[in-house]
Structures are given as C-alpha cells and as structure tokens.
Design an enzyme around this catalytic site. Structure first.
Site, mmCIF file in Angstrom:
data_model
loop_
_atom_site.group_PDB
_atom_site.id
_atom_site.type_symbol
_atom_site.label_atom_id
_atom_site.label_comp_id
_atom_site.label_asym_id
_atom_site.label_seq_id
_atom_site.Cartn_x
_atom_site.Cartn_y
_atom_site.Cartn_z
ATOM 1 N N ASP A 13 0.414 -1.420 -0.047
ATOM 2 C CA ASP A 13 -0.420 -0.097 -0.346
ATOM 3 C C ASP A 13 0.649 1.064 -0.143
ATOM 4 O O ASP A 13 0.441 2.666 1.247
ATOM 5 C CB ASP A 13 -1.293 0.543 1.150
ATOM 6 N N LYS A 16 1.675 2.359 -5.155
ATOM 7 C CA LYS A 16 2.147 1.301 -5.898
ATOM 8 C C LYS A 16 1.508 2.226 -7.739
ATOM 9 O O LYS A 16 2.178 1.763 -8.741
ATOM 10 C CB LYS A 16 2.953 0.376 -6.040
ATOM 11 N N GLY A 40 -4.961 -4.425 -3.149
ATOM 12 C CA GLY A 40 -5.310 -3.395 -4.077
ATOM 13 C C GLY A 40 -4.778 -1.854 -4.623
ATOM 14 O O GLY A 40 -3.998 -1.349 -3.215
ATOM 15 N N HIS A 41 -5.125 -1.534 -5.636
ATOM 16 C CA HIS A 41 -3.765 -0.874 -6.134
ATOM 17 C C HIS A 41 -4.770 0.269 -6.757
ATOM 18 O O HIS A 41 -6.254 0.528 -7.736
ATOM 19 C CB HIS A 41 -2.717 -0.923 -7.491
ATOM 20 N N GLN A 223 2.148 -6.064 -3.261
ATOM 21 C CA GLN A 223 2.152 -6.154 -2.123
ATOM 22 C C GLN A 223 3.779 -5.242 -1.708
ATOM 23 O O GLN A 223 3.389 -4.368 -2.154
ATOM 24 C CB GLN A 223 2.421 -7.169 -1.099
HETATM 25 P P1 GDP Z 1 -1.156 0.770 -4.027
HETATM 26 O O1 GDP Z 1 -1.184 -0.772 -3.036
HETATM 27 O O2 GDP Z 1 0.519 0.485 -3.279
HETATM 28 O O3 GDP Z 1 -0.924 0.674 -5.421
HETATM 29 O O4 GDP Z 1 -1.404 1.666 -2.744
HETATM 30 P P2 GDP Z 1 -2.851 2.046 -2.076
HETATM 31 O O5 GDP Z 1 -3.851 1.819 -3.403
HETATM 32 O O6 GDP Z 1 -3.747 0.676 -1.441
HETATM 33 O O7 GDP Z 1 -3.016 2.442 -0.922
HETATM 34 C C1 GDP Z 1 -2.276 4.346 -1.640
HETATM 35 C C2 GDP Z 1 -3.125 5.270 -1.059
HETATM 36 O O8 GDP Z 1 -2.405 5.948 -0.992
HETATM 37 C C3 GDP Z 1 -4.355 4.985 -2.223
HETATM 38 O O9 GDP Z 1 -5.518 5.544 -1.738
HETATM 39 C C4 GDP Z 1 -3.187 6.467 -3.268
HETATM 40 O O10 GDP Z 1 -4.957 6.738 -3.762
HETATM 41 C C5 GDP Z 1 -3.034 6.974 -2.125
HETATM 42 N N1 GDP Z 1 -1.787 7.844 -2.573
HETATM 43 C C6 GDP Z 1 -0.963 7.464 -3.348
HETATM 44 N N2 GDP Z 1 0.085 8.471 -3.145
HETATM 45 C C7 GDP Z 1 -0.693 9.233 -2.740
HETATM 46 C C8 GDP Z 1 0.403 11.214 -2.385
HETATM 47 O O11 GDP Z 1 0.947 11.143 -2.804
HETATM 48 N N3 GDP Z 1 -0.746 12.050 -1.180
HETATM 49 C C9 GDP Z 1 -2.038 10.953 -0.518
HETATM 50 N N4 GDP Z 1 -2.849 11.699 0.064
HETATM 51 N N5 GDP Z 1 -2.213 9.423 -1.069
HETATM 52 C C10 GDP Z 1 -1.949 9.297 -2.148
HETATM 53 P P1 IMO Z 2 -1.550 -4.441 -2.278
HETATM 54 O O1 IMO Z 2 -0.540 -4.668 -2.992
HETATM 55 C C1 IMO Z 2 -0.926 -4.253 1.907
HETATM 56 C C2 IMO Z 2 -1.157 -8.457 3.662
HETATM 57 C C3 IMO Z 2 -2.488 -8.856 4.726
HETATM 58 C C4 IMO Z 2 -1.309 -10.376 5.608
HETATM 59 C C5 IMO Z 2 -0.795 -9.894 4.606
HETATM 60 C C6 IMO Z 2 -0.871 -11.869 4.160
HETATM 61 O O2 IMO Z 2 -2.461 -3.230 -2.001
HETATM 62 O O3 IMO Z 2 0.317 -3.095 -1.683
HETATM 63 P P2 IMO Z 2 -2.432 -12.631 2.059
HETATM 64 O O4 IMO Z 2 -3.931 -12.402 2.375
HETATM 65 O O5 IMO Z 2 -1.587 -11.733 1.171
HETATM 66 O O6 IMO Z 2 -2.138 -14.379 2.700
HETATM 67 O O7 IMO Z 2 -2.057 -11.736 3.605
HETATM 68 O O8 IMO Z 2 -0.541 -9.182 3.816
HETATM 69 N N1 IMO Z 2 -1.387 -8.208 2.332
HETATM 70 C C7 IMO Z 2 -1.086 -6.752 1.705
HETATM 71 N N2 IMO Z 2 -0.835 -5.507 2.605
HETATM 72 N N3 IMO Z 2 -1.196 -4.231 0.379
HETATM 73 C C8 IMO Z 2 -1.078 -5.546 0.240
HETATM 74 O O9 IMO Z 2 -1.594 -5.986 -1.322
HETATM 75 C C9 IMO Z 2 -1.420 -6.775 0.580
HETATM 76 N N4 IMO Z 2 -1.206 -7.975 0.425
HETATM 77 C C10 IMO Z 2 -1.413 -8.737 0.955
HETATM 78 O O10 IMO Z 2 -2.594 -7.767 5.251
HETATM 79 O O11 IMO Z 2 -0.677 -9.516 6.578
HETATM 80 MG MG MG Z 3 -2.386 -1.987 -1.146
#
Ligand code: GDP
Ligand code: IMO
Ligand code: MG
Length: 427
Positions: A13, A16, A40-41, A223
């Site tokens: 999270d 990416k 979840g991206h 991840q």
């Molecule tokens: P990922 O799994 O690495 O793709 O990240 P996620 O999408 O799960 O979580 C990142 C969250 O941060 C999302 O809600 C993005 O919209 C948000 N986000 C990404 N870059 C920034 C930033 O520079 N500032 C803020 N405030 N939010 C950001």
């Molecule tokens: P993105 O791509 C954050 C974490 C789960 C748990 C561990 C194992 O959005 O960054 P799993 O269901 O993979 O067997 O869970 O990994 N986890 C993540 N945490 N971002 C993710 O994906 C994750 N995918 C799995 O919360 O700790």
């Molecule tokens: Mg994510």
C-alpha cells in the site's frame, strides 16, 4: 531504458498504483507478475478513483498493453467483475493479456484461508482472506489448476474432479465444512474460461518481444518487500515474491533484461495485518496520521497500522531489490506535524543494529533508534517542483537519501496523477 520494475519497499500500500499509473504514460506494456486480488491499487485521474486488484494500473491509457503474467494467482470471478467494472466506466480492456500459466484461485482456497487463520489463533497472519496463500500452496504442491486448463474442458474435468475430491475430503472431515458440488463448480469455471479465452496468451513471448523491440515495459509489483515470503517478516508475509526477483520468474523474463528497479515508499510507514512493526505509533500522532491519510485498506477496509519512516527496512529493500532509487509518496500527509522521526538503526539486547536483523525474534523485540527532524506548516499538495517544497520537506527527503543510500527519484504529494514531482527520467 526498456524494462523497469517497480516494487513496494515496505509492507504494501505504498502507492504503487499511483506511481505505475504516472509512469505508464510512457510505457508500451505494463505487467503484473505476482500476488492476486489481495492487492488493491488505487489510481485517481480527474477526480475519478479506480481501485484495481488484478488488472495492471496501466489500463487507463488507451494504447498500453496490460499483462497478467504467470506468477499471478487469478480468481476468475473477481477478474471478470473487475473487467466489467472498468468497461462500465468507459475503460477499454481489450488490450489485456492473461497468461495461460497463471494459477486459479478456487472457491475452496478462500474457505481454507479462513480455516487456516482461525486455527492460528493468536498467531494469525491477518490475511486478506482471498485464498491467496492456499492457491500458492497448491501451485507448489503441484495440484493447482491454471487458466489454460479452462480452455480444455475434458482435461479440466479430470483434474478438477481429482482435486475437488481431496479438498472436499479435507473440508468435511478435518474442518466440518460443507463440501463443494462438482457439477456446479465445473460449469461455472467453464463459463469463466469462455469469458477469459479471448485474453489468454503466452505472455512471456509478448513481454520478451516487446523488450527486444526496444519498447518500454513496466513491471508492477504487488504487496511489498517486507511481505516477501523469503525476505519479509516471515511468517507474517504473503505467499509470493513481491521483491524485484519475482518479476523475472513471475513474467518469464530473464534477469539480464531488467534495466532498473525502483522502490515505492511512503514518507512514513504503514502495515495492515499482524506481525512485528518496530516504528509503530500507538499514540495520538499515529491516530492523527491514520485519519488525515485515510489509512484504511483498499482491499479489506481494515485500518492500517501507522508508524515513523524506518530506514533500516528501506536499506533492506535497497539490498534485496537492488533498488536504483526511491519514489516517496504521501509526503503531503505529514503537513503540519511539528517534528518527524526516522529510525536509522535498531537497538537489540544492548547492541546497535544497522542492518535488518536476520532473526525474526530480534526484529520483533528491536527498539528503533530515532533521528528527529523539524516538520513544515505549509500544505504541499499543489507543489510541482522540488525547489518549491518547504525547506524542511526538502531536508527530510535529502536525509532519507542519506540514510537509505539511494536517490529519491519521484515525490508524490497527493492522490491525483498530477500530484507528482518527478526528479529524474525514470525510463
Ligand atoms: P498500492 O497498493 O501500493 O497501490 O497503494 P494503495 O492504493 O493500496 O494505497 C495508497 C493510497 O494512497 C491510495 O488511496 C492512493 O490514492 C493514495 N496515495 C498515493 N499517493 C499519495 C500521495 O502522495 N498523497 C496522498 N495523500 N495519497 C496518496
Ligand atoms: P498491495 O498490492 C498491504 C498482507 C495482509 C497480511 C499478509 C498476508 O495493495 O500493496 P495474504 O492475503 O496475502 O495471504 O495476506 O499480507 N497483504 C497486504 N498488505 N497491501 C497489500 O497489497 C497486501 N496484500 C497482502 O494484510 O498481513
Ligand atoms: Mg494496496
């Protein structure tokens, strides 16, 4: 530069999706190579938010080929739902390619994920309960079913009936769960196969040919390094290789073809799920960062645990991935915090540790050694040039470069595609 890998440098999270979407403007091909719909991206363009779980974050550009490669585990129902969601929102998904070698996440995998978590009691991992671990277990046990199998109904019938017999036996005798009906599962998976068939291909060939033609290929990690099954905080990890090496195996591309690897890191740290987290903030500051940063999981909605930036973790990520640079996201979330801390080392049993500890117990019990830096009052969301950032924000980023040992190549100051400050050419 032709092939660039982008990985999470922390526990997932990191942003990416946002960084990939930003870079994908220059890419010809974007590849997901590991994980499944545990990911979840989030991508935000013109106030429109897209949450992607399996489809690569390059899909919003009309000409980019998007590949779900062999290393991904695919829940076909979820993937078809995602394609439907994107189509309804006006996104053309016809350029998607899906590896025939990608393994399927089956309905029994989700049940087994839940049962396994339950049995772990206070040692639970806090998985996303999407069946990801059990799907990779079956892959390694050589009883997995693959996307390509769906295109061969007779062979698929045979394989599914053998596997389901075993799974039903396990579910009913060991866990007292309801067995699955073979005919129902067989028919629904044949339907999924028919719907996915137009996208199925030998994706290793597609990716390698693109690289050989000098096209720009972007590998989108899911991840993060600390969730890597070998290099993360085992056993509190996922079941794949989110670190850069996973891109080679997971896409069928030789390591010699990869030019650069970038790590994405938040300007602080978060973790969702259980397991050790030395810089975790359990106080008001942590609560404040969670609320102002809306730190709730994209996939499960769980509150993310929040902590200070951990440079020991980031140095580990630099080494494991061979990072060429860091993309630092969410710098804006730190606006208005009076002083910021960076963990530059740990202390464990009276000793100072500079490196990420080899022992899981040392990591669990280590205390961070912090450096404190002044924060800034300004809102930085509208800043588009490094020089226009408040001086203390610039100092914070420069200090990160010093203690982590690689340059910061991109800074993100908001969710929107435009809220981005690239510091050098990344492709
Ligand atoms: P990922 O799994 O690495 O793709 O990240 P996620 O999408 O799960 O979580 C990142 C969250 O941060 C999302 O809600 C993005 O919209 C948000 N986000 C990404 N870059 C920034 C930033 O520079 N500032 C803020 N405030 N939010 C950001
Ligand atoms: P993105 O791509 C954050 C974490 C789960 C748990 C561990 C194992 O959005 O960054 P799993 O269901 O993979 O067997 O869970 O990994 N986890 C993540 N945490 N971002 C993710 O994906 C994750 N995918 C799995 O919360 O700790
Ligand atoms: Mg994510």
């Amino acid at each position: 530069m032709s092939a660039v890998v982008v990985v999470g440098a922390q526990w997932g999270d990191e942003g990416k999706g946002k960084v990939i979407d930003f870079l994908a403007e220059q890419a010809d091909v974007v590849v997901r190579h590991q994980g499944g719909n545990n990911a979840g991206h989030t991508v935000v363009v013109n106030d429109q938010e897209f949450k992607l779980h399996l489809v690569p974050s390059g899909i919003l550009y009309p000409d980019t080929v998007c590949v779900i490669a062999n290393g991904v585990v695919i829940d076909p129902k979820v993937l078809l739902g995602e394609l439907d969601y994107l189509t309804k929102r006006g996104v053309d998904v016809s350029r998607l390619k899906i590896s025939s070698k990608a393994h399927l996440v089956m309905p029994y995998h989700a049940i087994l994920d839940a049962v396994n978590e339950d049995r772990r009691g206070d040692q639970k991992i806090g998985t996303t309960l999407r069946g990801i671990g059990p799907a990779y277990m079956d892959k390694a046990a050589r009883v997995g079913l693959r996307v390509g199998d769906l295109l061969h109904p007779e062979e698929f019938r045979d394989r599914l009936s053998r596997v389901l017999k075993e799974k039903n036996h396990l579910l009913s005798s060991a866990y007292g769960a309801e067995p699955f009906d073979f005919d129902e599962m067989y028919q629904s998976f044949l339907d999924y196969g028919r719907a996915l068939a137009p996208y199925v291909a030998d994706t290793s060939i597609i990716i390698n040919q693109a690289i050989d033609r000098g096209e720009r290929v972007l590998f989108e990690g899911a991840q993060g390094t600390m969730l890597d099954i070998d290099h993360g905080t085992y056993p509190f990890v996922t079941s794949s290789h989110p670190s850069a090496g996973g891109a080679a195996i997971g896409a069928g591309v030789g390591p010699t073809k990869i030019d650069r690897v970038y790590g994405v890191a938040k300007a602080y740290t978060t973790r969702v799920g259980d397991g050790p987290f030395p810089t975790e903030l359990l106080d008001e500051v942590g609560h404040d960062i969670r609320e102002r940063g809306h730190e709730y999981g994209t996939t499960t909605g769980r509150p993310r645990r929040v902590g200070w930036l951990d440079a020991v973790v980031l140095r580990h990520a630099v080494r494991i991935n061979g990072l060429s640079g860091l993309a630092v996201t969410r710098l804006d979330v730190l606006d208005g915090i009076e002083s910021l801390k960076i963990a530059t080392a740990y202390e464990y049993q009276g000793e100072r540790l500079e490196e990420f500890p080899d022992s899981a117990w040392a990591f669990r019990d280590a205390t961070p050694v912090y450096e404190t830096m002044p924060g800034w009052d300004e809102s930085i969301g509208m800043v588009r040039r490094f020089e226009d950032l408040p001086e203390n924000a610039q100092r914070y980023l420069r200090r990160i470069e010093d203690v982590v040992g690689v340059p910061v190549v991109l800074v993100s100051v908001g969710r929107e595609r435009s809220h981005t400050i690239p510091l050098e050419e990344l492709f």
